[in-house]
Every structure is written in structure tokens, then in C-alpha cells.
Design an enzyme around this catalytic site. Structure first.
Site, PDB file in Angstrom:
ATOM      1  N   ASP A 257      27.216 -64.599  51.398  1.00  0.00           N
ATOM      2  CA  ASP A 257      27.389 -63.381  50.605  1.00  0.00           C
ATOM      3  C   ASP A 257      27.218 -62.132  51.478  1.00  0.00           C
ATOM      4  O   ASP A 257      26.317 -62.083  52.322  1.00  0.00           O
ATOM      5  CB  ASP A 257      26.333 -63.392  49.488  1.00  0.00           C
ATOM      6  N   GLU A 299      32.081 -64.024  52.899  1.00  0.00           N
ATOM      7  CA  GLU A 299      32.534 -63.018  51.934  1.00  0.00           C
ATOM      8  C   GLU A 299      32.668 -61.686  52.663  1.00  0.00           C
ATOM      9  O   GLU A 299      31.694 -60.966  52.862  1.00  0.00           O
ATOM     10  CB  GLU A 299      31.535 -62.874  50.773  1.00  0.00           C
TER      11      GLU A 299
END
Ligand code: GLC
Length: 625
Positions: A257, A299
């Protein structure tokens, strides 16, 4: 004595790993501790997972297959809890899905969770979703069914409720040094000069004042998400142990993330710094040593030139997969403008990259759509960035152009005039409006656009990922406005609860759900059967001579499939010659010899002299004979 597999893997990477670690931390004892722990996590890894690691090591392209189809879902929205997901595996198989992304499920404080992206314990599942043992059971069942499981590894920050954060807040130096603490605003103010804002409206600024602690803490995202300080080797080591702990639960794909943000330097934008790449490269080596079956998915929601470096190089790879974010945003720009030129250009960029690079393609995810487009090109065509963003936001709210979309703005920034967008695929395609107005003709068009967008996504190079609910055309869910914990965050608009009553209707081919489900099913099965959908295929666009119509051709081992997509509300006719397609035309002599095409949707050999596409329609033609 014969060397163990672990020793061989460690030996293979040791020199580079040590070099990078020492370059960053210059701390031999922490490095020794890391190596000891890698061995421990390897020893703890189950026999099944080790077997799978070995198989994947021998076949490193295992995920580059044409049958790969992902679905992302929130566990509670989809099936209540982890055990519920287990019971829905049949449904997922029915959706042809063999990779599921379980949205954040680790422990997080209610109401201050950012959809689970504020983790308070990396080794505990949110109690209402189940336990680590449920997770292990689920991943093991998935393994038996050939379904890979992806989870988020939220490594940029912890929740303010994480043990470290609590101890830092209480003034323990050891823990304060794991975050960015400042006792006055001098340095934070310096940072603010160069660091952009992630959530300018819902969480302005990059620092939060803690009155009880008498300190500022760095919070690039929400004030309750405290940025971790990776300059501290303790942070890196401990987070790697968390990573390996989760990998040992049977996770196949780790979504890293917000990875561009993990290293901070004063007087920089604190994004994509070179140390970020050192860390990701180390993570790649660590997973290749302990759990080589695990894939890293980065990401990186940035422009293409910032995204691609996260693949690393062929000799020193970093992430296995990245999101095709610019293509996703450009797709919606194309829906709003009916002009495929920018999309064609964007696809040409992606198609020219090495085939080892695997992108995840998607129409929608759980986040907003940021209008990260190639404004240089748009500008040359007379479009100005700010005005164009305004147009896109108006269009998708349904107030500009010939729009049938429904949705809401996200983080509208009054200073820059910037805003992002939220809405489900179906609502953005006009299904919500047509249903509300009970307009059958509009519904037919909206469903066609929805299916065409999926058909186009499946033609792209990479792995397609559906957002749970899109397979039945789920609409925006406005109920988040009644929940005080969610009301300020419009991303919840497209994170609704799966409507299983609607899903029942997939058997009725006349219903909207049945139409979407069955057409996607057909496309997914075509993808699985036709080898041109392998990620290694040659994929290129063709100029159709019509600004509304996009053409993508895929070739692999002598086979060729062409997809033609009409992004306009007008019926279109394109000459096959224009697309490089020879067809068997009964009116022309001897064409049979030149070969013909098979329409993969109707299953019929194509006899027509033109490719005819209805408004928002598409076709898949395979060259035969
Ligand atoms: C990622 C997530 C997003 C979250 C942010 C902070 O961008 O996709 O939902 O808000 O990270 O963790």
C-alpha cells in the site's frame, strides 16, 4: 552436508541484500538479526506452502496466464466475515475468478480506520471478520481450488492505536523514533513547503498536533495514520517480520500500500525517493528467500514514468505487478469525450514496455478516480487541465455533455479547484439513471457500455481485476451518508454491500444482472480458452480512422484476435481492411483464399464487408483459415 533450500536462496541474495541494508542502515547486528529471523519464518512456513513455493520457483511465470482473473472485495460487504467468504468460493468460481483481493481486514479502530488502512495490529484480524485461524483456513481452501489470495500490506503508516504509537505518545523515545515526532512546527513547516497533500479536504496538511504529547507527528494521510520512519532499522526489520508472518498465513499476493511514500526527506516531495526502491528491492529478495511463491503488487498511483521504475530491472526486479492506473483514468476520460486518441496513445506506451512487466487492469477500485491524464498531449489539442478536470467531474456527476452517469466528487480542493471522482462502474455507465427513469432504451445502451468497457479491459495487456458487484452491475450506495464514521468520505459510495438478492437474478438472462453476468462470463471464458490472452502476447492498437472507435489486436504463436470498441452513442461501420483484417466477402471473388474471421461472440464466421458496431458496442474477431 547438503545445503538446505533456504541456505541456497539466502546465499544467492546475501551479498546484494547485505550491501543494500548496510548502505541504508550501516548496522551489522540488525542485519544479522534480520537473517536469523528469515530462517525462523522459513522454518515456520507450512509444508504445503513450501511445496507451492518450489513449484512457483520452477515456473516463475505461473501468474502470467490467460485464465488469471481477479476480484477485489471487502470481506464484510461480500460475505459478513472470513468464514462467509469461504462459503462463497463456489460463487467466485462461477465468476471465473481465480484471484481474490481481500480488502484490509487487520485490526483497526472503528471510526478511525480509513477503510482498514489504519492498522493497529498486523497480527490480528478485525474481530467481527474472524481470526487468523479463519484466514489460514480460507487461504488453504483457496489453494485447493486454485484461487490466489491477495491482501494489503499497509507499511507506510500505523494507526495511532498501534502499540508503538501508544508508547510513542506516552513519550517513550524508542517508539517516538519509529515515527516522525517534532516538538515545534519549525521542521513540519519546512516539510509542508515541498510535500503535496493526499487528502486536501478530508485531512489537510501532513502533520498532526498531539496536545497531550506536546508534539507534532507526521500524518501524510489521515491524522490517525502515523507515518513510519524507515530510517530506523528497527522499523524496517519489524515490518518485514510482519510481512513474513502474513505470508505464512498463506497469502499469495502482497499489495504494498502507498509504497511511493515510505521514505521521507526534508525539502523533497517525499514520494518515489531512491531509498523507496532500495526497500522494495530488499523486500523482493526477502520474499524470494523465505516465500518465493509470494508476489509483490505495488500500489503506485502516479504518472507512468513514476510507476514503471517499481518493476525494477530484469536483473534486480522489485514488484511483480503494478496497477495500470493511467490507463484506467484515461478510459473514463474516453467515455466522457468519446475521443479514443489519448487512450490509444496511453495503450501504445504500455504495450511498448517489456513483456515481463505485468499490469493489473481495472475499471474501478475501492478508491476515487484521480484525473491523472497526459495533459501535455491534451494541451496540444486545446484542452486545458483545470477546465478539463472540471468537465470530467461535471460529466460524471451527470451535469455536462450527453451524460447518463451518476456519482460524487471526492476531496474537492477549493484552492486548486482539483477534485477526484467516486461511483460504481454501472452507475458511471448510466445503469442507475436508466433504472430510475425506467427507460428501457437507455438501459440497453448503458448495459452495452458497461459490457464493452469490460471487453476492452480484457483485451489489454496484463491481468484484469473486477470490483466485486460489478459482475452484476451494482449501483452506487448512498447509505454511507447516514453513518457518521463514513459520511465525510465519498469513496464509500462505491463500496456498497453485495446485494445477494440481485445476484440471484443472474439466472434470468433478461434482467440487467443476468445480461451483464452472462456477457462477462462469455468474455471470461473466451479469455481462458484463447491463448492470445496470455500476458506475453503481442498487443498493439490499430488506427481505425474513426475518433470514436478503438481497435486492439493481440497476437500469440501465430494466432490473432482483434477487438473493436465503439465509445460513442452512434452506430459505426469500419472497413475490415482498415483494421488489417481480411474477411471472406461473398461479393468479392477469391477472398476465401485470403482467409477470414470468426466472430467470437456470435461464434459465426464473418461474412460481412464491414465491422458493424452498435452504439457503445464492440466485437472480438479471430483470424481463421
Ligand atoms: C492507499 C489505499 C487508500 C488509503 C491509502 C492510505 O492509497 O488504496 O484507500 O486511503 O492507501 O493507506
Amino acid at each position: 552436508m547438503r545445503k538446505s533450500i533456504f541456505d541456497k536462496r539466502l546465499e544467492h541474495h546475501l551479498e546484494e541484500l547485505r550491501w543494500l541494508y548496510m548502505e541504508l542502515y550501516d548496522n551489522g547486528s540488525m542485519f544479522a538479526e534480520l537473517c536469523d529471523q528469515l530462517r525462523e519464518f522459513y522454518d515456520d512456513r507450512s509444508v504445503d506452502l513450501k511445496k507451492q513455493d518450489k513449484a512457483r520457483e520452477e515456473n516463475p511465470d505461473w501468474y502470467k496466464k490467460n485464465d488469471m482473473l481477479g476480484m477485489m472485495l471487502y470481506i464484510d460487504n461480500f460475505a459478513g466475515n472470513l468464514q462467509g467468504v469461504q462459503k462463497k468460493l463456489e460463487y467466485l468460481k462461477h465468476c471465473n475468478v481465480n484471484y481474490i483481493h481481500l480488502m484490509p481486514f487487520l485490526d483497526t479502530p472503528e471510526g478511525r480506520s480509513d477503510g482498514g488502512y489504519a492498522v493497529s495490529d498486523f497480527r490480528k484480524v478485525q474481530p467481527h471478520l474472524g481470526t487468523m485461524s479463519d484466514l489460514k483456513k480460507l487461504t488453504s481452501s483457496c489453494r485447493k481450488e486454485g484461487i490466489s489470495v491477495c491482501m494489503d500490506f499497509v507499511m507506510n503508516h500505523t494507526s495511532e492505536e498501534h502499540e508503538w504509537a501508544k508508547r510513542a505518545r506516552a513519550g517513550e523515545g524508542e517508539y517516538m523514533s519509529r515515527y516522525f515526532f517534532f516538538d515545534n512546527d519549525a521542521i513540519p513547516a519546512e516539510y509542508e513547503k515541498t510535500v503535496p497533500q493526499v487528502f486536501p479536504t478530508t485531512a489537510p496538511g501532513n502533520f498532526t498536533w498531539l496536545p497531550d504529547a506536546g508534539h507534532f507527528v507526521m500524518t501524510s494521510f489521515y491524522p490517525y495514520q502515523w507515518d513510519l520512519n524507515y530510517k530506523n532499522p528497527r522499523v524496517f526489520n519489524e515490518m518485514m517480520y510482519n510481512f513474513l508472518y502474513l505470508a505464512n498465513m498463506g497469502i499469495d499476493i502482497m499489495r504494498i500500500d502507498a509504497v511511493p511514500y515510505i521514505w521521507k526527506e526534508l525539502h523533497t516531495q517525499c514520494r518515489n525517493l531512491k531509498q523507496v526502491h532500495t526497500i522494495v528491492r530488499m523486500m523482493r529478495m526477502i520474499s524470494e528467500i523465505v516465500c518465493p511463491g509470494v508476489l509483490l503488487l505495488g500500489e503506485v498511483v502516479m504518472e507512468p514514468e513514476k510507476v514503471v521504475p517499481y518493476f525494477g530491472t530484469v536483473e534486480k526486479p522489485e514488484c511483480h505487478m503494478l496497477y495500470n492506473v493511467t490507463t484506467m483514468a484515461t478510459t473514463w476520460h474516453t467515455v466522457a469525450t468519446r475521443d479514443v486518441s489519448l487512450l490509444k496513445k496511453q495503450l501504445d506506451i504500455v504495450n511498448s514496455l517489456p513483456k515481463e512487466y505485468v499490469f493489473l487492469n481495472y475499471l474501478r477500485c475501492h478508491d476515487d478516480i484521480g484525473w491523472g491524464l497526459d495533459y501535455g498531449t491534451l494541451h496540444r489539442n486545446g484542452m486545458e487541465e483545470r477546465a478539463h478536470k472540471q468537465y470530467l467531474n461535471d460529466y460524471f456527476q451527470g451535469t455536462a455533455g450527453e451524460s447518463s452517469s451518476r456519482g460524487e466528487l471526492y476531496n474537492a480542493d477549493p484552492v486548486t479547484g482539483d477534485a477526484r471522482f467516486c461511483g460504481t462502474t454501472a452507475s458511471m455507465c448510466g445503469i442507475e439513471k436508466a433504472g430510475f427513469e425506467q427507460d428501457d432504451a437507455a438501459m440497453e445502451r448503458a448495459v452495452r457500455l458497461d459490457v464493452t468497457l469490460h471487453a476492452y479491459m480484457f483485451m489489454q495487456s496484463g491481468i484484469p481485476v473486477l470490483y466485486s458487484g460489478d459482475e452484476i452491475g451494482q449501483l452506487n450506495d448512498y447509505s454511507y451518508k447516514d453513518d457518521p464514521n463514513k459520511a465525510a468520505d465519498s469513496r464509500y459510495l462505491h463500496r456498497g454491500v453485495m446485494d445477494w438478492e440481485l445476484a440471484e437474478r443472474i439466472r434470468d438472462k433478461k434482467s440487467v444482472q443476468g445480461q451483464i453476468f452472462s456477457q462477462l462470463d462469455q468474455l471470461e471464458k473466451i479469455r481462458k480458452t484463447e491463448k492470445v490472452f496470455m500476458t506475453q502476447a503481442d498487443t498493439h492498437t490499430v488506427d481505425t480512422g474513426d475518433v470514436n472507435v478503438l481497435c486492439i489486436t493481440r497476437c500469440y504463436e501465430g494466432e490473432e484476435i482483434t477487438g473493436v470498441f465503439n465509445f460513442s452513442e452512434y452506430d459505426k461501420e469500419i472497413l475490415p481492411e482498415r483494421l488489417g483484417l481480411q474477411t471472406s466477402n461473398p461479393e468479392t471473388e477469391g477472398v476465401e483464399a485470403a482467409g477470414g474471421c470468426l466472430d467470437l461472440i456470435s461464434g459465426k464466421r464473418v461474412e460481412a464487408s464491414a465491422v458493424r458496431l452498435p452504439a457503445y458496442g464492440f466485437c472480438y474477431w479471430k483470424r481463421v483459415g
